[in-house]
Design a protein around this motif. Structure first.
Motif, mmCIF file in Angstrom:
data_model
loop_
_atom_site.group_PDB
_atom_site.id
_atom_site.type_symbol
_atom_site.label_atom_id
_atom_site.label_comp_id
_atom_site.label_asym_id
_atom_site.label_seq_id
_atom_site.Cartn_x
_atom_site.Cartn_y
_atom_site.Cartn_z
ATOM 1 N N VAL A 2 17.096 6.086 9.075
ATOM 2 C CA VAL A 2 18.131 6.586 8.166
ATOM 3 C C VAL A 2 17.864 6.104 6.740
ATOM 4 O O VAL A 2 17.953 6.876 5.772
ATOM 5 N N ALA A 3 17.529 4.810 6.573
ATOM 6 C CA ALA A 3 17.251 4.267 5.241
ATOM 7 C C ALA A 3 16.058 4.969 4.598
ATOM 8 O O ALA A 3 16.043 5.230 3.389
ATOM 9 N N ALA A 4 15.057 5.297 5.417
ATOM 10 C CA ALA A 4 13.881 5.994 4.891
ATOM 11 C C ALA A 4 14.259 7.371 4.360
ATOM 12 O O ALA A 4 13.840 7.772 3.260
ATOM 13 N N PHE A 5 15.053 8.114 5.122
ATOM 14 C CA PHE A 5 15.432 9.458 4.684
ATOM 15 C C PHE A 5 16.348 9.427 3.465
ATOM 16 O O PHE A 5 16.260 10.292 2.590
ATOM 17 N N VAL A 6 17.219 8.421 3.395
ATOM 18 C CA VAL A 6 18.091 8.298 2.223
ATOM 19 C C VAL A 6 17.268 8.045 0.964
ATOM 20 O O VAL A 6 17.637 8.485 -0.134
ATOM 21 N N SER A 7 16.136 7.340 1.109
ATOM 22 C CA SER A 7 15.326 6.936 -0.045
ATOM 23 C C SER A 7 14.241 7.936 -0.411
ATOM 24 O O SER A 7 13.550 7.748 -1.416
ATOM 25 N N GLY A 56 2.781 -6.959 18.702
ATOM 26 C CA GLY A 56 2.209 -6.759 17.374
ATOM 27 C C GLY A 56 2.879 -5.678 16.553
ATOM 28 O O GLY A 56 3.288 -5.916 15.408
ATOM 29 N N LEU A 57 3.016 -4.461 17.104
ATOM 30 C CA LEU A 57 3.570 -3.362 16.317
ATOM 31 C C LEU A 57 5.046 -3.560 15.990
ATOM 32 O O LEU A 57 5.442 -3.397 14.819
ATOM 33 N N PRO A 58 5.916 -3.901 16.946
ATOM 34 C CA PRO A 58 7.313 -4.151 16.568
ATOM 35 C C PRO A 58 7.454 -5.261 15.529
ATOM 36 O O PRO A 58 8.231 -5.135 14.577
ATOM 37 N N TYR A 59 6.707 -6.348 15.699
ATOM 38 C CA TYR A 59 6.814 -7.444 14.739
ATOM 39 C C TYR A 59 6.295 -7.012 13.372
ATOM 40 O O TYR A 59 6.868 -7.366 12.332
ATOM 41 N N PHE A 60 5.212 -6.256 13.369
ATOM 42 C CA PHE A 60 4.648 -5.747 12.116
ATOM 43 C C PHE A 60 5.683 -4.911 11.362
ATOM 44 O O PHE A 60 5.870 -5.065 10.150
ATOM 45 N N LEU A 61 6.387 -4.030 12.067
ATOM 46 C CA LEU A 61 7.363 -3.166 11.418
ATOM 47 C C LEU A 61 8.578 -3.952 10.942
ATOM 48 O O LEU A 61 9.143 -3.651 9.882
ATOM 49 N N TRP A 81 0.833 -1.211 0.000
ATOM 50 C CA TRP A 81 0.000 0.000 0.000
ATOM 51 C C TRP A 81 0.862 1.252 0.000
ATOM 52 O O TRP A 81 0.592 2.223 -0.726
ATOM 53 N N SER A 82 1.906 1.244 0.809
ATOM 54 C CA SER A 82 2.774 2.418 0.918
ATOM 55 C C SER A 82 3.443 2.742 -0.410
ATOM 56 O O SER A 82 3.457 3.900 -0.858
ATOM 57 N N ILE A 83 4.002 1.716 -1.062
ATOM 58 C CA ILE A 83 4.698 1.942 -2.325
ATOM 59 C C ILE A 83 3.727 2.369 -3.420
ATOM 60 O O ILE A 83 4.024 3.234 -4.248
ATOM 61 N N ARG A 84 2.520 1.782 -3.429
ATOM 62 C CA ARG A 84 1.562 2.046 -4.499
ATOM 63 C C ARG A 84 0.772 3.347 -4.299
ATOM 64 O O ARG A 84 0.356 3.978 -5.274
ATOM 65 N N SER A 85 0.548 3.737 -3.048
ATOM 66 C CA SER A 85 -0.403 4.818 -2.781
ATOM 67 C C SER A 85 0.231 6.115 -2.285
ATOM 68 O O SER A 85 -0.417 7.165 -2.344
ATOM 69 N N LEU A 86 1.438 6.054 -1.761
ATOM 70 C CA LEU A 86 2.042 7.240 -1.162
ATOM 71 C C LEU A 86 3.251 7.711 -1.953
ATOM 72 O O LEU A 86 3.987 6.905 -2.518
ATOM 73 N N LYS A 87 3.441 9.021 -1.974
ATOM 74 C CA LYS A 87 4.647 9.592 -2.534
ATOM 75 C C LYS A 87 5.827 9.265 -1.614
ATOM 76 O O LYS A 87 5.634 9.004 -0.422
ATOM 77 N N PRO A 88 7.054 9.280 -2.157
ATOM 78 C CA PRO A 88 8.213 8.920 -1.330
ATOM 79 C C PRO A 88 8.283 9.671 -0.007
ATOM 80 O O PRO A 88 8.566 9.069 1.041
ATOM 81 N N LYS A 89 8.036 10.980 0.001
ATOM 82 C CA LYS A 89 8.128 11.731 1.254
ATOM 83 C C LYS A 89 7.039 11.316 2.237
ATOM 84 O O LYS A 89 7.268 11.263 3.450
ATOM 85 N N ALA A 90 5.847 11.016 1.729
ATOM 86 C CA ALA A 90 4.762 10.556 2.607
ATOM 87 C C ALA A 90 5.080 9.173 3.168
ATOM 88 O O ALA A 90 4.777 8.882 4.340
ATOM 89 N N GLN A 91 5.672 8.297 2.360
ATOM 90 C CA GLN A 91 6.095 6.977 2.847
ATOM 91 C C GLN A 91 7.040 7.123 4.031
ATOM 92 O O GLN A 91 6.897 6.451 5.053
ATOM 93 N N ALA A 147 7.410 9.715 6.055
ATOM 94 C CA ALA A 147 6.753 10.312 7.218
ATOM 95 C C ALA A 147 5.955 9.271 8.004
ATOM 96 O O ALA A 147 6.053 9.182 9.239
ATOM 97 N N VAL A 148 5.162 8.477 7.277
ATOM 98 C CA VAL A 148 4.335 7.461 7.944
ATOM 99 C C VAL A 148 5.203 6.403 8.612
ATOM 100 O O VAL A 148 4.985 6.036 9.780
ATOM 101 N N HIS A 149 6.218 5.930 7.896
ATOM 102 C CA HIS A 149 7.037 4.842 8.429
ATOM 103 C C HIS A 149 7.869 5.301 9.626
ATOM 104 O O HIS A 149 7.994 4.572 10.623
ATOM 105 N N VAL A 150 8.438 6.478 9.536
ATOM 106 C CA VAL A 150 9.231 6.998 10.659
ATOM 107 C C VAL A 150 8.348 7.184 11.891
ATOM 108 O O VAL A 150 8.765 6.887 13.030
ATOM 109 N N LEU A 151 7.126 7.648 11.699
ATOM 110 C CA LEU A 151 6.204 7.818 12.826
ATOM 111 C C LEU A 151 5.915 6.476 13.502
ATOM 112 O O LEU A 151 5.951 6.364 14.739
#
Length: 672
Positions: free
Chosen positions: A185-190, A111-116, A57-67, A69-73
């Motif tokens: 860090v990987a998120a911001f690099v990408s 749940g949340l740590p394993y999900f991530l 969903w993230s790759i298909r629906s969100l722009k890179p910067k939005a991806q 923001a959501v993932h870092v949060l």
């Protein structure tokens, strides 16, 4: 590349470290059943699906910067849940549905740590493919599976023997915090990269590289992944429940399953369909033959290698075919999504549906049939005729062998029932004679036998003969007019045959099916001369909730099975037992076990708590249906009964063994 690889490696390693760690933490809450591992694996597969859905969903629906923001949060929020541990509010009280309870507990606790962690591999690979548009990211998937395999094998070999559960939780949480930093860090690099074949250019009708996969191909991805997942869990169940009661045998199939991912995704040329179709045919034929002709008495040095090798080649086939059909990097999240859906379907079929629908362990023959059908689906019908003939002959043989297995399994049983705690069968022998008996079997373990003839129904047989340790303890305590006896483990109710007028026998039984069968198929409870009570739920948890019972004798009869309930043989458990015993009472522990040496553990606990302990063994007497058994008798006061002293032996000792507590125990140390 190093950043992406490090993030994926650490996430995959942590995924397969937390699986055995959290499962071991909750194992005591559900009776130490091997089904806890299967249910936990079901949760992990469903959580993995959730992670892949999120990545897709993230790759298909969100722009890179939005991806980003959501993932870092989400990564930041997950730090608030550390350190990871099971929530005590989910501790069962005895009447709950265990499968749903475990799934809810795991979702709430990790749940949340394993999900991530689950999102990392497909998400990072997508980011990598987007940033380096000329590079294929699929080798990162092989790296992920390699790290998973290391995490899985490292836990029982390196982590569990040396580190307490609390230390494991703290160490894992610290490593997870490092992963969060790497992920951010990987998120911001990408974040400024553009999509390959996506944002930077439009897809042309004749663009082969970026042409989306057809629905038929996507369905085949799902079916191949589901078949491999089903075979993994079905072979695990078959080996641990129907073949051998060896703890941790589940590690071997899972390791082979992961290894095939590594081989097929990292060494694509290794999988040659023409060669592996032949190997698959022999693997299916070998397992089908084993199903039809082998039982628990077959040499394990033959059974385990055949089924392990069979699983390996079946998974090589399924995963090799997946690699041959992998899409362009633009569609890798769709690819991994279908793989994870297939894995979750396999987990649901074996972990949830089978215990509720199938009366026996029939998922393996069904999975073999499914794999044989898949073999025919992918078969190149322009191939050599002998190959075609072989594949069709093997498929027919698998169907016949699977049918024969199910038929023989049902024919040998008077009654079959199955739930979360395992499969139960009632079998009859010597029908019509004075020696006619009825036996309760759980997996491969005899849980009690009874003569059917009215004049023989109270005879003390199997592990509970008059000369057994528990039989001698009963006689030694007959100083008063009545006995108060607690028994963890009901079985067929065999120990009720020792009761006399005025005695009270309280049985603690975690499996409600066992109580039902003991009352309807056996008469030990109905014929009991004393009073009987049955308390449903885990024996230790029940004792923790009860007021002091002042037992003359407390019997622990739960160590002859597969994944033994370790929480019943820790220092805290023994302290609880002796609080419920009278000062002169006896703790009788049944330690007969083909694969585990429990003597040194009992010896260490006895010495640590200042108790007197003796080992009582008796010989097998075939004509009287008495089995050879080992019982440990432990008491605060010295054991003084002459009948006990005459046959008492010293328990074997191992000074190197660390004291077993609720926070530290290790079954690998006592494997025979």
């Amino acid at each position: 590349m190093l950043l992406y690889a490090s993030t994926i490696f650490l996430s995959a390693f942590l995924l397969f470290q937390i699986q055995p760690m959290i499962a071991k933490m909750i194992l005591p809450w559900f009776g130490g059943s091997a089904a806890v591992w299967i249910t936990a694996m079901l949760f992990f597969q469903v959580a993995l699906l959730g992670g892949y859905l999120y990545a897709h969903w993230s790759i298909r629906s969100l722009k890179p910067k939005a991806q980003v923001a959501v993932h870092v949060l989400l990564l930041a929020v997950s730090l608030a849940l550390l350190p990871v541990s099971p929530a005590l509010a989910w501790k069962p009280r005895g009447s709950e549905e265990p499968i749903l309870r475990i799934l809810g507990l795991l979702a709430f606790s990790i749940g949340l740590p394993y999900f991530l962690l689950s999102t990392t591999s497909p998400l990072i690979q997508a980011w990598y493919g987007r940033k380096y548009q000329t590079a294929l990211p699929y080798r990162l998937f092989a790296l992920s599976n390699f790290a998973s395999l290391l995490g899985l094998l490292a836990y029982p070999v390196l982590v569990e023997p040396a580190v307490t559960l609390r230390q494991q939780s703290i160490g894992w949480s610290a490593a997870y915090a490092v992963f969060v930093v790497l992920g951010i860090v990987a998120a911001f690099v990408s974040r400024r990269a553009s999509d390959a074949c996506g944002e930077t250019k439009k897809i042309k009708p004749d663009d082969v590289v970026c042409k989306p996969p057809k629905m038929r191909e996507q369905i085949l991805w799902l079916v191949l992944a589901a078949c491999a997942s089903t075979l993994l869990l079905a072979v695990t169940n078959h080996l641990t429940q129907n073949v051998a009661s060896i703890p941790f045998l589940w590690v071997l199939p899972l390791s082979l399953y992961l290894f095939t991912f590594i081989l097929t995704f990292d060494f694509e040329r290794l999988y040659q369909r023409k060669v592996f179709l032949w190997l698959l045919a022999f693997a299916l034929g070998g397992m089908a033959y084993g199903l039809a002709h082998w039982n628990s008495h077959t040499n394990l040095r033959l059974v385990i290698p055949v089924f392990s090798a069979g699983l390996f080649f079946c998974c090589m086939f399924c995963h090799g075919e997946l690699v041959k059909r992998k899409p362009a990097p633009q569609y890798l999240t769709s690819f991994y999504l279908m793989l994870s859906i297939g894995g979750a379907i396999g987990g649901l079929l074996v972990g949830f549906a089978a215990p509720h629908v199938l009366p026996g362990y029939f998922e393996l023959p069904l999975a073999l049939i499914a794999c044989a059908v898949l073999m025919l689906v992918v078969l190149d019908y322009r191939a050599w005729r002998f190959t075609l003939a072989l594949c069709f002959a093997v498929a027919a043989g698998v169907i016949l062998a699977a049918s024969a297995y199910v038929t023989s399994y049902e024919a040998s049983a008077r009654l079959m029932a199955r739930n979360f705690y395992g499969g139960l069968r009632v079998q009859e022998y010597g029908k019509g004679s004075n020696d006619e008996t009825r036996m309760l079997v759980h997996g491969t373990v005899d849980h009690g036998m009874q003569f059917i003839a009215p004049n023989r129904r109270r005879e003390h047989i199997t592990y509970y003969g008059a000369e057994s340790g528990v039989g001698l303890a009963m006689n030694a305590l007959r100083r008063s007019s009545s006995l108060r006896v607690g028994v963890i483990g009901l079985g067929a109710g065999s120990l009720a045959s020792f009761a006399k007028q005025g005695d009270l026998f309280r049985f603690y039984e975690i499996n409600p099916l066992v109580e039902k069968i003991a009352r309807t198929e056996f008469s030990y409870l109905a014929d009991c001369r004393g009073k009987t009570e049955i308390i449903l739920g885990d024996g230790r948890l029940s004792l923790e909730r009860e007021p002091l019972q002042n037992y003359d004798l407390l019997v622990i009869d739960a160590f002859s099975g597969d994944a033994i309930p370790v929480h019943l043989i820790t220092k805290q458990a023994w302290e609880l037992y002796f609080r419920h015993l009278k000062p002169g009472g006896i703790l009788a522990i049944h330690i007969t076990n083909q694969h585990l040496d429990l003597e040194p553990i009992v010896d260490r606990l006895s010495r640590e708590l200042g108790k007197d302990a003796a080992l009582i063994t008796n010989d097998r007497v075939e004509e009287k249906k008495v089995y050879g058994a080992a019982w440990a008798l432990v008491s605060t006061q010295p054991l003084s009964d002459p009948n006990i002293l005459k046959v008492a032996e010293e328990l074997s000792s191992r000074p190197d063994l660390r004291m077993w507590t609720d926070d530290y125990n290790n079954l690998f140390q006592i494997l025979k």
